[in-house]
Design an enzyme around this catalytic site. Structure first.
Site, PDB file in Angstrom:
ATOM      1  N   HIS A   1       0.875  -1.249  -0.009  1.00 36.81           N
ATOM      2  CA  HIS A   1      -0.063  -0.108  -0.116  1.00 36.81           C
ATOM      3  C   HIS A   1       0.778   1.213   0.035  1.00 36.81           C
ATOM      4  O   HIS A   1       0.550   2.329  -0.681  1.00 36.81           O
ATOM      5  CB  HIS A   1      -0.741  -0.102   1.289  1.00 36.81           C
ATOM      6  CG  HIS A   1      -1.911  -1.113   1.125  1.00 36.81           C
ATOM      7  ND1 HIS A   1      -3.395  -0.614   0.967  1.00 36.81           N
ATOM      8  CD2 HIS A   1      -1.882  -2.186   1.145  1.00 36.81           C
ATOM      9  CE1 HIS A   1      -3.993  -1.895   1.055  1.00 36.81           C
ATOM     10  NE2 HIS A   1      -3.368  -2.947   1.167  1.00 36.81           N
TER      11      HIS A   1
ATOM     12  N   ASP B   1      -5.704   5.943   2.651  1.00 33.37           N
ATOM     13  CA  ASP B   1      -5.829   4.553   1.973  1.00 33.37           C
ATOM     14  C   ASP B   1      -7.221   4.160   2.164  1.00 33.37           C
ATOM     15  O   ASP B   1      -7.782   4.427   2.983  1.00 33.37           O
ATOM     16  CB  ASP B   1      -4.630   3.845   2.631  1.00 33.37           C
ATOM     17  CG  ASP B   1      -4.646   2.495   2.211  1.00 33.37           C
ATOM     18  OD1 ASP B   1      -3.866   2.053   1.505  1.00 33.37           O
ATOM     19  OD2 ASP B   1      -5.389   1.451   2.684  1.00 33.37           O
TER      20      ASP B   1
ATOM     21  N   ALA C   1      12.644 -11.526  -2.961  1.00 30.46           N
ATOM     22  CA  ALA C   1      13.428 -11.065  -4.415  1.00 30.46           C
ATOM     23  C   ALA C   1      13.145  -9.540  -4.632  1.00 30.46           C
ATOM     24  O   ALA C   1      12.211  -9.210  -4.186  1.00 30.46           O
ATOM     25  CB  ALA C   1      12.594 -12.049  -5.390  1.00 30.46           C
TER      26      ALA C   1
ATOM     27  N   HIS D   1       0.793 -14.745  -6.359  1.00 32.29           N
ATOM     28  CA  HIS D   1      -0.400 -14.861  -5.504  1.00 32.29           C
ATOM     29  C   HIS D   1      -1.419 -13.879  -5.896  1.00 32.29           C
ATOM     30  O   HIS D   1      -2.624 -13.729  -5.371  1.00 32.29           O
ATOM     31  CB  HIS D   1       0.092 -14.606  -4.101  1.00 32.29           C
ATOM     32  CG  HIS D   1       0.419 -13.134  -3.740  1.00 32.29           C
ATOM     33  ND1 HIS D   1       1.217 -12.310  -4.953  1.00 32.29           N
ATOM     34  CD2 HIS D   1       0.367 -12.245  -2.888  1.00 32.29           C
ATOM     35  CE1 HIS D   1       1.374 -10.995  -4.191  1.00 32.29           C
ATOM     36  NE2 HIS D   1       0.855 -11.024  -3.143  1.00 32.29           N
TER      37      HIS D   1
ATOM     38  N   TRP E   1      -2.365  -7.000  -6.168  1.00 29.57           N
ATOM     39  CA  TRP E   1      -2.734  -6.105  -7.283  1.00 29.57           C
ATOM     40  C   TRP E   1      -1.538  -5.521  -7.842  1.00 29.57           C
ATOM     41  O   TRP E   1      -1.313  -5.350  -9.047  1.00 29.57           O
ATOM     42  CB  TRP E   1      -3.623  -4.935  -6.740  1.00 29.57           C
ATOM     43  CG  TRP E   1      -4.099  -4.243  -7.991  1.00 29.57           C
ATOM     44  CD1 TRP E   1      -3.916  -3.018  -8.211  1.00 29.57           C
ATOM     45  CD2 TRP E   1      -4.971  -4.648  -8.983  1.00 29.57           C
ATOM     46  NE1 TRP E   1      -4.485  -2.897  -9.515  1.00 29.57           N
ATOM     47  CE2 TRP E   1      -4.991  -3.600 -10.125  1.00 29.57           C
ATOM     48  CE3 TRP E   1      -5.441  -5.961  -9.383  1.00 29.57           C
ATOM     49  CZ2 TRP E   1      -5.648  -3.555 -11.134  1.00 29.57           C
ATOM     50  CZ3 TRP E   1      -6.225  -6.126 -10.625  1.00 29.57           C
ATOM     51  CH2 TRP E   1      -6.270  -4.880 -11.328  1.00 29.57           C
TER      52      TRP E   1
ATOM     53  N   GLU F   1      -7.835  -9.865  -1.268  1.00 29.64           N
ATOM     54  CA  GLU F   1      -8.623 -10.183  -2.302  1.00 29.64           C
ATOM     55  C   GLU F   1      -8.143 -10.902  -3.230  1.00 29.64           C
ATOM     56  O   GLU F   1      -8.776 -10.727  -4.649  1.00 29.64           O
ATOM     57  CB  GLU F   1      -9.255  -8.719  -2.582  1.00 29.64           C
ATOM     58  CG  GLU F   1      -8.408  -7.998  -3.760  1.00 29.64           C
ATOM     59  CD  GLU F   1      -6.835  -7.709  -3.473  1.00 29.64           C
ATOM     60  OE1 GLU F   1      -6.179  -8.304  -2.500  1.00 29.64           O
ATOM     61  OE2 GLU F   1      -6.230  -6.734  -4.050  1.00 29.64           O
TER      62      GLU F   1
HETATM   63  O1  LIG Z   1       9.896 -11.448  -2.733  1.00 28.00           O
HETATM   64  C1  LIG Z   1       9.227 -10.230  -2.809  1.00 28.00           C
HETATM   65  C2  LIG Z   1       7.621 -10.164  -2.786  1.00 28.00           C
HETATM   66  C3  LIG Z   1       7.318  -8.772  -3.056  1.00 28.00           C
HETATM   67  N1  LIG Z   1       7.929  -7.842  -3.443  1.00 28.00           N
HETATM   68  C4  LIG Z   1       6.952  -6.487  -3.913  1.00 28.00           C
HETATM   69  O2  LIG Z   1       6.133  -6.264  -3.023  1.00 28.00           O
HETATM   70  C5  LIG Z   1       5.041  -5.942  -3.461  1.00 28.00           C
HETATM   71  C6  LIG Z   1       3.871  -6.836  -3.004  1.00 28.00           C
HETATM   72  O3  LIG Z   1       2.587  -6.268  -3.611  1.00 28.00           O
HETATM   73  P1  LIG Z   1       1.426  -7.122  -3.832  1.00 28.00           P
HETATM   74  O4  LIG Z   1       1.691  -7.907  -5.074  1.00 28.00           O
HETATM   75  O5  LIG Z   1       0.402  -5.921  -4.019  1.00 28.00           O
HETATM   76  O6  LIG Z   1       0.939  -8.007  -2.666  1.00 28.00           O
HETATM   77  P2  LIG Z   1       0.800  -7.826  -1.132  1.00 28.00           P
HETATM   78  O7  LIG Z   1       2.059  -7.417  -0.438  1.00 28.00           O
HETATM   79  O8  LIG Z   1       0.463  -9.038  -0.771  1.00 28.00           O
HETATM   80  O9  LIG Z   1      -0.244  -6.805  -0.901  1.00 28.00           O
HETATM   81  C7  LIG Z   1      -1.308  -6.594  -0.307  1.00 28.00           C
HETATM   82  O10 LIG Z   1      -1.808  -5.094  -1.043  1.00 28.00           O
HETATM   83  C8  LIG Z   1      -2.440  -5.308  -2.303  1.00 28.00           C
HETATM   84  C9  LIG Z   1      -2.731  -3.766  -2.965  1.00 28.00           C
HETATM   85  O11 LIG Z   1      -3.746  -3.594  -2.156  1.00 28.00           O
HETATM   86  C10 LIG Z   1      -3.480  -6.313  -2.349  1.00 28.00           C
HETATM   87  O12 LIG Z   1      -3.755  -6.439  -3.956  1.00 28.00           O
HETATM   88  C11 LIG Z   1      -2.776  -7.843  -1.879  1.00 28.00           C
HETATM   89  O13 LIG Z   1      -3.932  -8.933  -2.026  1.00 28.00           O
HETATM   90  C12 LIG Z   1      -2.528  -7.398  -0.510  1.00 28.00           C
HETATM   91  O14 LIG Z   1      -1.859  -8.651   0.180  1.00 28.00           O
HETATM   92  C13 LIG Z   1       5.291  -5.848  -5.165  1.00 28.00           C
HETATM   93  O15 LIG Z   1       5.684  -4.469  -5.465  1.00 28.00           O
HETATM   94  C14 LIG Z   1       6.293  -6.766  -5.236  1.00 28.00           C
HETATM   95  O16 LIG Z   1       7.360  -6.490  -6.300  1.00 28.00           O
HETATM   96  C15 LIG Z   1       9.130  -7.938  -3.838  1.00 28.00           C
HETATM   97  O17 LIG Z   1       9.761  -6.916  -4.348  1.00 28.00           O
HETATM   98  N2  LIG Z   1       9.951  -9.102  -3.392  1.00 28.00           N
END
Ligand SMILES: O=c1ccn([C@@H]2O[C@H](COP(=O)(O)OP(=O)(O)O[C@H]3O[C@H](CO)[C@@H](O)[C@H](O)[C@H]3O)[C@@H](O)[C@H]2O)c(=O)[nH]1
Length: 468
Positions: A16, A119, A341, A358, A361, A382
């Site tokens: 977020h 947010d 990663a 997973h 978004w 979601e």
């Molecule tokens: O090993 C990793 C894992 C994640 N990321 C980064 O972390 C972010 C992850 O964001 P997202 O893919 O949206 O997943 P979540 O961290 O699970 O985000 C939460 O927030 C999102 C936006 O509201 C929702 O869509 C998700 O379901 C919710 O779990 C991304 O930019 C990835 O590139 C990394 O760089 N390395």
């Protein structure tokens, strides 16, 4: 023109916070009379990623740095973390921080408070914006189709006593205005089945109408049906808003060099977001699938937190302890296992040909931006909804699972995973072709005259007009 100031209140999750800061940067780059202060909500449970990210932002210097500030709010030490009560307790801190900003801006050339950008999970902060007599804008970090889904669920919940948990077991479908296809019961998102999450989600959604606008991290060409279906106060699809700055070589040189040595589009990347992890049995099934498939792979494998603790997964010191015996030796030439990663840098690399995700978004938008097709494996929040949207609505993903849920006890077996991975890695698939086209559209949306760029201009105009 008068100078304006916006206050951002992002949710304290990396998925977020990063996109909120990127929106702030976009606004500042286009409007030089604007400055922004981002308030960082602080709890002893939050992992160091948030802190490190904020520090890296503070340290970076760019032409807009002097107009982008960060304030750490006092740390909340409450033992059990519950998002909505945590947000509620932050109101006095937010108020105090904003009062200080206003007081320090009391000179002749001072910037006037033009609004709050809040947010999607922090809508109770609308009360604080109201106390200051300024407008609120919601920042929606998920897609427009999910926003439309939440508005629809909230409506039928309030008017017809619809209960997501009963629907999940009903084997029926919902006709949701923001979706072209009927929505099947099995992919009801995990967050709506949770006793802890459903009430605050519905409460937040009820308050969206009070905002002057909703900024959504999406773009018209990706979710045209959903965006057009949203019949409510101003919606600004200004995305994809991503932090695509890093090439990963400072922090992960060896992995990036390994990718340099792989043929184009040959490596499948597996990564499950900030809270994704699997138990050992499931880890082994993934390993068998990768080995049998013979595909090159890069796998971000993370250790689940101890049971009952609401903390993020961590990295294994030695991943061999959960992998099948000899797996790392047998796959030494074709695969790599790592912890957290540099996802953006990995997806940007030409060696990557598919992404088992997973379906957070941000991950979806990153896959689109870099033109990498996805195989869906949703886990929490979601994500089941996003997986459905990617496979059925947008045709940008193949399915490994659309209805997987973390802690459900279900194990996806290696054959199912292998089938999904092989399908994902096909060179001539329609999903690959479509995601390449969408990648180009995503870049055009942000260019001068592009759809998101125009929405950003109208948003800026609206914000600046608040001072009139
Ligand atoms: O090993 C990793 C894992 C994640 N990321 C980064 O972390 C972010 C992850 O964001 P997202 O893919 O949206 O997943 P979540 O961290 O699970 O985000 C939460 O927030 C999102 C936006 O509201 C929702 O869509 C998700 O379901 C919710 O779990 C991304 O930019 C990835 O590139 C990394 O760089 N390395």
């Amino acid at each position: 023109m008068e100078k304006a100031q916006l206050v951002f209140v992002p949710s304290p999750g990396i998925g977020h916070l990063v996109s909120a800061v990127e929106v702030a940067k976009l606004l500042l780059t286009r409007q030089h009379q604007l400055s922004i202060t981002v308030l960082i909500l602080n709890h002893s449970f939050f992992d160091s990623k948030i802190h490190n990210y904020v520090e890296s932002q503070r340290a970076s210097s760019s032409p807009i740095s002097n107009r982008l500030g960060f304030i750490d709010l006092p740390k909340d030490e409450t033992e059990i973390f519950n998002l909505s009560s945590f947000i509620e307790r932050q109101k006095p801190h937010v108020k105090e921080a904003v009062l200080k900003i206003i007081q320090s801006e009391s000179g002749v050339e001072s910037a006037q408070l033009a609004g709050f950008v809040i947010d999607m999970f922090c809508t109770s902060m609308i009360d604080v914006a109201n106390e200051f007599g300024v407008s609120s804008y919601i920042f929606y970090t998920s897609g427009a189709a999910f926003l439309g889904f939440m508005l629809y669920v909230q409506k039928i919940h309030d008017e017809e006593k619809f209960e997501p948990i009963e629907f999940k077991d009903s084997n029926t479908e919902l006709l949701v205005p923001s979706l072209v296809n009927p929505f099947p019961s099995g992919v009801m998102p995990s967050a709506l089945l949770s006793r802890e999450w459903l009430p605050p989600l519905l409460d937040s959604t009820r308050r969206f109408g009070e905002a002057k606008g909703i900024i959504v991290n999406t773009f018209l060409e990706l979710e045209s049906h959903a965006i057009e279906s949203l019949k409510m106060s101003a919606v600004y699809p200004v995305g994809p808003i991503l932090d695509v700055g890093s090439d990963g070589r400072n922090t992960h040189r060896e992995i990036m060099q390994w990718l340099d040595d792989q043929p184009p589009s040959s490596v499948v990347f597996l990564c499950f977001g900030s809270h994704g992890s699997f138990d050992e049995d499931q880890v082994k099934e993934i390993a068998y699938a990768l080995e049998h498939s013979g595909q090159r792979f890069l796998w971000s494998l993370r250790r689940p937190p101890p049971p009952g603790l609401q903390v993020s997964p961590s990295d294994y010191e030695d991943p061999q302890q959960v992998l099948p015996e000899g797996f790392l030796d047998r796959t030494v030439g074709i695969g790599k296992v790592m912890g957290w990663a540099p996802q953006v840098a990995v997806l940007a690399h030409p060696a990557i040909g598919g992404f088992v995700s997973h379906c957070g978004w941000n991950s979806i938008l990153e896959s689109v931006w870099f033109g990498v097709p996805v195989a869906t494996w949703p886990m929490y929040a979601e994500q089941q909804f996003n997986a459905f949207e990617m496979v059925m609505e947008l045709g940008l993903a193949v399915e490994i699972k659309m209805d997987y849920r973390k802690h459900s006890g279900v194990i996806v077996n290696c054959d199912e995973i292998e089938r999904g991975i092989n399908c994902l890695m096909k060179h001539d698939s329609k999903q690959r072709k479509k995601v390449k086209e969408m990648s180009e559209k995503s870049r055009m949306a942000l260019m001068e005259g592009g759809s998101s760029c125009s929405w950003l201009e109208s948003l800026i105009k609206d914000v600046m007009n608040n001072l009139a």
